[in-house]
Design a protein around this motif. Structure first.
Motif, PDB file in Angstrom:
ATOM      1  N   GLY A 616       0.819  -1.212   0.000  1.00 21.89           N
ATOM      2  CA  GLY A 616       0.000   0.000   0.000  1.00 21.89           C
ATOM      3  C   GLY A 616       0.848   1.255   0.000  1.00 21.89           C
ATOM      4  N   GLY A 617       1.951   1.238   0.781  1.00 19.12           N
ATOM      5  CA  GLY A 617       2.862   2.381   0.780  1.00 19.12           C
ATOM      6  C   GLY A 617       3.509   2.600  -0.571  1.00 19.12           C
ATOM      7  N   LEU A 618       3.935   1.505  -1.207  1.00 20.87           N
ATOM      8  CA  LEU A 618       4.524   1.621  -2.543  1.00 20.87           C
ATOM      9  C   LEU A 618       3.528   2.202  -3.540  1.00 20.87           C
ATOM     10  N   LEU A 619       2.282   1.768  -3.446  1.00 20.88           N
ATOM     11  CA  LEU A 619       1.249   2.282  -4.350  1.00 20.88           C
ATOM     12  C   LEU A 619       1.025   3.783  -4.130  1.00 20.88           C
ATOM     13  N   GLY A 620       1.126   4.212  -2.861  1.00 19.18           N
ATOM     14  CA  GLY A 620       0.968   5.640  -2.573  1.00 19.18           C
ATOM     15  C   GLY A 620       2.078   6.457  -3.197  1.00 19.18           C
ATOM     16  N   SER A 621       3.319   5.989  -3.080  1.00 15.51           N
ATOM     17  CA  SER A 621       4.441   6.699  -3.703  1.00 15.51           C
ATOM     18  C   SER A 621       4.323   6.686  -5.219  1.00 15.51           C
ATOM     19  N   MET A 622       3.930   5.532  -5.770  1.00 16.31           N
ATOM     20  CA  MET A 622       3.762   5.430  -7.217  1.00 16.31           C
ATOM     21  C   MET A 622       2.713   6.411  -7.724  1.00 16.31           C
ATOM     22  N   LEU A 623       1.636   6.578  -6.941  1.00 11.02           N
ATOM     23  CA  LEU A 623       0.568   7.495  -7.334  1.00 11.02           C
ATOM     24  C   LEU A 623       1.104   8.905  -7.566  1.00 11.02           C
ATOM     25  N   ILE A 624       2.010   9.353  -6.695  1.00 12.43           N
ATOM     26  CA  ILE A 624       2.571  10.698  -6.825  1.00 12.43           C
ATOM     27  C   ILE A 624       3.349  10.837  -8.133  1.00 12.43           C
ATOM     28  N   PHE A 625       4.186   9.860  -8.433  1.00 17.87           N
ATOM     29  CA  PHE A 625       5.002   9.938  -9.644  1.00 17.87           C
ATOM     30  C   PHE A 625       4.149   9.816 -10.904  1.00 17.87           C
ATOM     31  N   LEU A 626       3.172   8.921 -10.874  1.00 14.26           N
ATOM     32  CA  LEU A 626       2.308   8.746 -12.047  1.00 14.26           C
ATOM     33  C   LEU A 626       1.453   9.983 -12.274  1.00 14.26           C
ATOM     34  N   PHE A 627       0.925  10.545 -11.199  1.00 21.80           N
ATOM     35  CA  PHE A 627       0.119  11.767 -11.310  1.00 21.80           C
ATOM     36  C   PHE A 627       0.961  12.902 -11.899  1.00 21.80           C
ATOM     37  N   SER A 628       2.188  13.067 -11.390  1.00 21.58           N
ATOM     38  CA  SER A 628       3.065  14.130 -11.896  1.00 21.58           C
ATOM     39  C   SER A 628       3.379  13.918 -13.371  1.00 21.58           C
ATOM     40  N   ALA A 629       3.631  12.659 -13.741  1.00 23.11           N
ATOM     41  CA  ALA A 629       3.942  12.361 -15.142  1.00 23.11           C
ATOM     42  C   ALA A 629       2.775  12.704 -16.049  1.00 23.11           C
ATOM     43  N   TRP A 630       1.578  12.318 -15.649  1.00 25.28           N
ATOM     44  CA  TRP A 630       0.402  12.596 -16.481  1.00 25.28           C
ATOM     45  C   TRP A 630       0.126  14.093 -16.571  1.00 25.28           C
ATOM     46  N   ALA A 631       0.352  14.825 -15.469  1.00 22.67           N
ATOM     47  CA  ALA A 631       0.126  16.273 -15.507  1.00 22.67           C
ATOM     48  C   ALA A 631       1.112  16.962 -16.443  1.00 22.67           C
ATOM     49  N   CYS A 632       2.402  16.580 -16.350  1.00 21.69           N
ATOM     50  CA  CYS A 632       3.411  17.197 -17.221  1.00 21.69           C
ATOM     51  C   CYS A 632       3.210  16.800 -18.683  1.00 21.69           C
ATOM     52  N   SER A 633       2.879  15.528 -18.916  1.00 20.09           N
ATOM     53  CA  SER A 633       2.679  15.102 -20.308  1.00 20.09           C
ATOM     54  C   SER A 633       1.451  15.763 -20.916  1.00 20.09           C
ATOM     55  N   ALA A 634       0.455  16.073 -20.095  1.00 20.62           N
ATOM     56  CA  ALA A 634      -0.717  16.795 -20.602  1.00 20.62           C
ATOM     57  C   ALA A 634      -0.310  18.174 -21.112  1.00 20.62           C
ATOM     58  N   VAL A 635       0.562  18.854 -20.365  1.00 17.39           N
ATOM     59  CA  VAL A 635       1.068  20.145 -20.827  1.00 17.39           C
ATOM     60  C   VAL A 635       1.859  19.972 -22.120  1.00 17.39           C
ATOM     61  N   ALA A 670      -8.733  28.611 -28.349  1.00 18.48           N
ATOM     62  CA  ALA A 670      -9.630  27.463 -28.487  1.00 18.48           C
ATOM     63  C   ALA A 670      -8.879  26.142 -28.312  1.00 18.48           C
ATOM     64  N   ILE A 671      -7.656  26.056 -28.853  1.00 17.82           N
ATOM     65  CA  ILE A 671      -6.868  24.815 -28.754  1.00 17.82           C
ATOM     66  C   ILE A 671      -6.563  24.484 -27.300  1.00 17.82           C
ATOM     67  N   VAL A 672      -6.017  25.463 -26.544  1.00 15.75           N
ATOM     68  CA  VAL A 672      -5.624  25.165 -25.163  1.00 15.75           C
ATOM     69  C   VAL A 672      -6.846  24.977 -24.260  1.00 15.75           C
ATOM     70  N   ALA A 673      -7.945  25.663 -24.555  1.00 16.98           N
ATOM     71  CA  ALA A 673      -9.151  25.510 -23.725  1.00 16.98           C
ATOM     72  C   ALA A 673      -9.706  24.095 -23.846  1.00 16.98           C
ATOM     73  N   SER A 674      -9.884  23.624 -25.078  1.00 21.52           N
ATOM     74  CA  SER A 674     -10.457  22.288 -25.259  1.00 21.52           C
ATOM     75  C   SER A 674      -9.493  21.202 -24.781  1.00 21.52           C
ATOM     76  N   ALA A 675      -8.197  21.375 -25.050  1.00 22.49           N
ATOM     77  CA  ALA A 675      -7.226  20.359 -24.651  1.00 22.49           C
ATOM     78  C   ALA A 675      -7.087  20.272 -23.131  1.00 22.49           C
ATOM     79  N   SER A 676      -7.085  21.415 -22.443  1.00 21.15           N
ATOM     80  CA  SER A 676      -6.904  21.389 -20.992  1.00 21.15           C
ATOM     81  C   SER A 676      -8.098  20.734 -20.299  1.00 21.15           C
ATOM     82  N   LEU A 677      -9.309  20.975 -20.810  1.00 22.70           N
ATOM     83  CA  LEU A 677     -10.482  20.316 -20.236  1.00 22.70           C
ATOM     84  C   LEU A 677     -10.432  18.807 -20.452  1.00 22.70           C
ATOM     85  N   ARG A 678      -9.935  18.409 -21.591  1.00 24.93           N
ATOM     86  CA  ARG A 678      -9.830  16.982 -21.892  1.00 24.93           C
ATOM     87  C   ARG A 678      -8.731  16.323 -21.068  1.00 24.93           C
ATOM     88  N   GLU A 679      -7.606  17.010 -20.936  1.00 20.49           N
ATOM     89  CA  GLU A 679      -6.440  16.406 -20.291  1.00 20.49           C
ATOM     90  C   GLU A 679      -6.526  16.374 -18.773  1.00 20.49           C
TER      91      GLU A 679
END
Length: 800
Positions: A616-635, A670-679
């Motif tokens: 469970g602890g490993l999953l919690g740490s993984m969540l932080i890294f995966l969340f950060s990766a998805w947020a940066c890749s969305a940008v 329009a591009i960044v508005a639609s993409a940010s809502l989707r991402e």
């Protein structure tokens, strides 16, 4: 919108006057504002007076402390109205400035309306899920004894969740509303003096800060007093007041839910536009920042408002709400253990602290005044020094009012000196906040060595700039962690030695001491938010000055304000991370208490030597890294679309560079508005679904293996590890991003070759890498760790 954009101009052409594209389709006001404006003024005033009367009546039936809180909050709202009128009374400058400001305002309000429409639908869906869970769960023994039925508890939790979500949304709108109206007034004032521009930006930020903090305090106070009266708390056979704060947990979850999606969506919007504009404009075309020839410049300026102002308002609202609720829960628990006759002082103490926060922050905001002769062209003062003086004044007043509050509310005959220990706990928190601000300023302000070293690394290329920035961000995690560790241990020890003992004679004040330290850290939250809001307002002002082609002397003033704004935004993020660390520690303790109440057995420790718990602890740490990766890749993905669009316009309209053709700003918006809502959906859903899925999965496993508390233990480990990993990751991302940004600003002052040099281009690359770090993933992480804590509190029944 595109047709209207095509009909506008940028600057004087051979035979045309200078105008700016009119992006406005129609003025937008939220539905509640349109309804209020449609009501007769006398009727509206009557309704307001009636509403205030009801609020004070309910408060009077609850506690005189609640009446005090209501009074301070209403006075702060009146002061915020004064600040608004003062800011809006300032001139907007020449027509070209007004036209640019209108375009920014309409883009920001349009995106806000769409984004929060999406968030509100998700909130309603989640409210139905919470209602279903609570209707089928078993009540706690305390709820059974107080007559609080299963359905009543369910509807109370859902109502609190929706109210928290609504108030968080309003806080975000307030932050955006003032910034899109103050930016042009700061630009206009910069034509006269730097001090006047500074004062307008600070007071505009102050309006937003007072409203956000005031709403967080009065919202919880109204909810608390309404439940107190409605449930007839402390009457025979009814709920005890010490159990009442647990009913407010849904409010904090609602605030966290909206803040997370607001921060994600706004962060993706602003940084995708910023990255796209910088990579093509500065690096490829060699044109200045915010140059009117850049098709992405309006999207960039809109993003400052929806990402930095709206999202930060919702963020700090959520921080204060979570801290108040967790401290109220711990205060009630400690009062119960110590058999304190009147526990209301310990429970309501956080509301009083933040009421005083409104008072002392107002003094700090009003202490920043303009020069006597606003038209004098005196040398530019250091805006950071001026803001620091206001912060120092606020800190001094905070120490005094905190001591007064502890003596007033935390004095008890059982331990006559306990209030002094708790006052020292508050002092620990205040010092922690001040040190956090200083540390972040040291690592992100170009007056200090780290940023200048980073700028020097840019002189040898893009790669060395990136290496230096990453290493600076990693190094910057050390001092804050040491400070947090010292403050937690000091506050816990002071609480333990306060003299408060349970029935068995054991000291019980440790956790509440940590809660008091958290309150001390947030006791100047309104002034901190003011400094944060100052940043994007100054940034927008610089963009308006550049686009309207004002003299270089005006741009020099806004550049100085903008650089300081980068530092204040970074310090606020550091402050938010520190407060999130302490608040998450409190919420974790509250979660363990709630699990013990539902399970009807002690739940004091989490043993990570158990394989499932460690996983469970490993999953919690993984969540932080995966969340950060998805947020940066969305940008990154959204920025690629912007880059391709800007390149296309420069290729297909070669006259843009010579001011002979007009960019299509609306297409980039329009591009960044639609993409940010989707991402924003995927990382946000990950944060909400993960603890629920993990808890349910291990609950089922525990059922078949004979360990009924396994699900709760695994979720506790997940929460613990995610908090630790999230704090470190957020510190790294925020500080590295802020340092890269100010290293670029330092070079733009003329150092190391100045604008357009190879050193500058390398610094722009670093700034581009740091953009999603500091304004998307980093700020979202401290919201994430608090939301994980509140969602586990709300969903605790399904883990057992």
């Amino acid at each position: 919108m595109d047709d209207e954009l095509e009909s506008g101009n940028l600057r004087p052409y051979v035979d045309r006057p200078r105008t700016f594209p009119n992006m406005r389709n129609k003025a937008y006001n939220p539905l509640i504002f349109r309804v209020l404006m449609g009501i007769n003024v006398r009727v509206l005033l009557t309704l307001l007076l009636l509403g205030f009367g009801v609020i004070f009546y309910i408060g009077a039936r609850t506690s005189p402390i609640i009446v005090f809180v209501f009074s301070v909050c209403i006075i702060s709202f009146l002061l915020s109205i004064y600040l608004t009128k003062w800011v809006l009374s300032k001139d907007e400058g020449p027509p070209e400035m007004v036209q640019i400001s209108d375009a920014i305002r309409d883009g920001a309000e349009g995106f806000f309306r769409t984004q929060y429409g999406t968030i509100s639908k998700m909130a309603l869906l989640l409210a139905l899920v919470i209602l279903s869970i609570y209707l089928f769960r078993s009540p706690t023994p305390q709820q059974e004894s107080s007559g609080l039925g299963r359905s009543t508890s369910a509807y109370i939790t859902v109502a609190a969740f929706l109210l928290g979500a609504l108030c968080s949304g309003i806080a975000g709108y307030v932050g955006m509303w003032v910034s899109v109206r103050a930016n042009v007034r700061v630009s206009s004032a910069a034509r006269r003096s730097a001090r006047e521009a500074l004062q307008i930006a600070v007071r505009a930020g102050g309006f937003s800060a007072l409203v956000v903090v005031g709403m967080a305090v009065i919202g919880i106070a109204i909810l608390y007093s309404t439940f107190y009266v409605w449930l007839r708390v402390d009457s025979p056979g009814s709920m005890k007041v010490i159990d009442l704060p647990l009913l407010l947990v849904g409010y904090g979850f609602g605030a966290s839910f909206v803040a997370l999606f607001a921060q994600l969506g706004g962060g993706i919007f602003t940084k995708a536009a910023d990255v796209g504009a910088d990579l093509v404009g500065k690096v490829e075309q060699g044109i200045p920042e915010d140059d009117p020839r850049n098709p992405a410049v309006i999207a960039d300026l809109v993003g400052d408002n929806v990402g930095d102002c709206a999202a930060r308002g919702a963020d700090l609202f959520e921080s204060i709400a979570a801290e108040i609720i967790s401290a109220m829960i711990l205060g009630g628990t400690m009062a119960k253990q110590c058999k304190i006759e009147d526990p209301s002082g310990f429970i309501l103490f956080p509301l009083v602290v933040h009421s005083f926060d409104l008072v002392i922050s107002s003094v700090g905001i009003l202490s920043i005044r303009g020069t006597r002769n606003s038209g004098s062209k005196s040398p530019i003062e250091d805006p950071m020094a001026i803001l620091q003086k206001g912060y120092n004044l606020t800190i001094v007043l905070s120490v005094l009012t905190f001591g007064l509050s502890t003596r007033w509310l935390l004095y008890t005959e059982r331990a006559p000196s306990a209030w002094f220990n708790f006052a020292l706990c508050g002092l620990v928190g205040i010092i922690t906040a001040y040190v956090f601000v200083c540390i972040t300023k040291y690592y992100t302000d170009y007056k200090h060595e780290p940023v200048r070293t980073l700028a020097l690394a840019s002189s040898t290329g893009h790669g060395t700039n990136i290496i230096a920035g990453v290493s600076l961000g990693l190094e910057s995690t050390a001092l804050p962690v040491l400070v947090i560790s010292l403050s937690i241990i000091s506050a816990f020890w002071l609480g333990q030695t306060s003299g408060l003992l349970d029935e068995a004679g054991n000291p019980t004040g440790g956790l509440f001491g940590t809660a008091v330290a958290t309150m001390g850290m947030l006791s100047t939250a309104a002034y901190i938010l003011t400094m944060d809001m100052f940043g994007p307002i100054a940034d927008n002002a610089g963009g308006i000055v550049e686009m309207s082609q004002q003299p270089e002397s005006v741009r020099e003033i806004t550049d100085v304000l903008d650089a300081v704004g980068n530092t204040t935004k970074a310090t606020t993020k550091g402050f938010a991370i520190g407060s999130a660390a302490l608040a998450s520690f409190l919420l974790f303790s509250a979660y363990m208490d709630e699990v013990a109440a539902f399970a009807q057995e002690p739940f004091k420790q989490v043993d990570i030597a158990i394989p499932e718990v460690f996983v469970g602890g490993l999953l919690g740490s993984m969540l932080i890294f995966l969340f950060s990766a998805w947020a940066c890749s969305a940008v990154g993905r959204t920025a690629q679309e912007v880059v391709n669009e800007v390149r296309r316009q420069f290729i297909e309209r070669p006259g843009i560079m010579d001011y002979k053709e007009k960019p299509d700003y609306g297409r980039c918006v329009a591009i960044v508005a639609s993409a940010s809502l989707r991402e924003m959906i995927k990382p946000g859903a990950l944060a909400i679904v993960s603890p629920i899925v993990v808890g349910l999965s291990f609950r089922i496993l525990g059922y078949y293996t004979g360990h009924p508390l396994l699900g709760a233990k695994v979720v506790a480990a997940m929460l613990m590890f995610a908090t630790v990993s999230g704090i470190l990751m957020a510190l790294f991302l925020n500080t590295a991003g802020g340092a890269w940004d100010n290293a670029k600003k330092y070079i733009e002052t003329g150092a190391l070759g100045g604008k357009g040099s190879e050193c500058h281009k390398a610094a722009v690359t670093g700034d581009t890498v740091g953009d999603p770090f500091k304004d998307t993933a980093g700020p979202s992480l401290h919201v994430l760790i608090k939301m994980l804590a509140t969602i586990t509190l709300v969903m605790a029944p399904i883990f057992l």
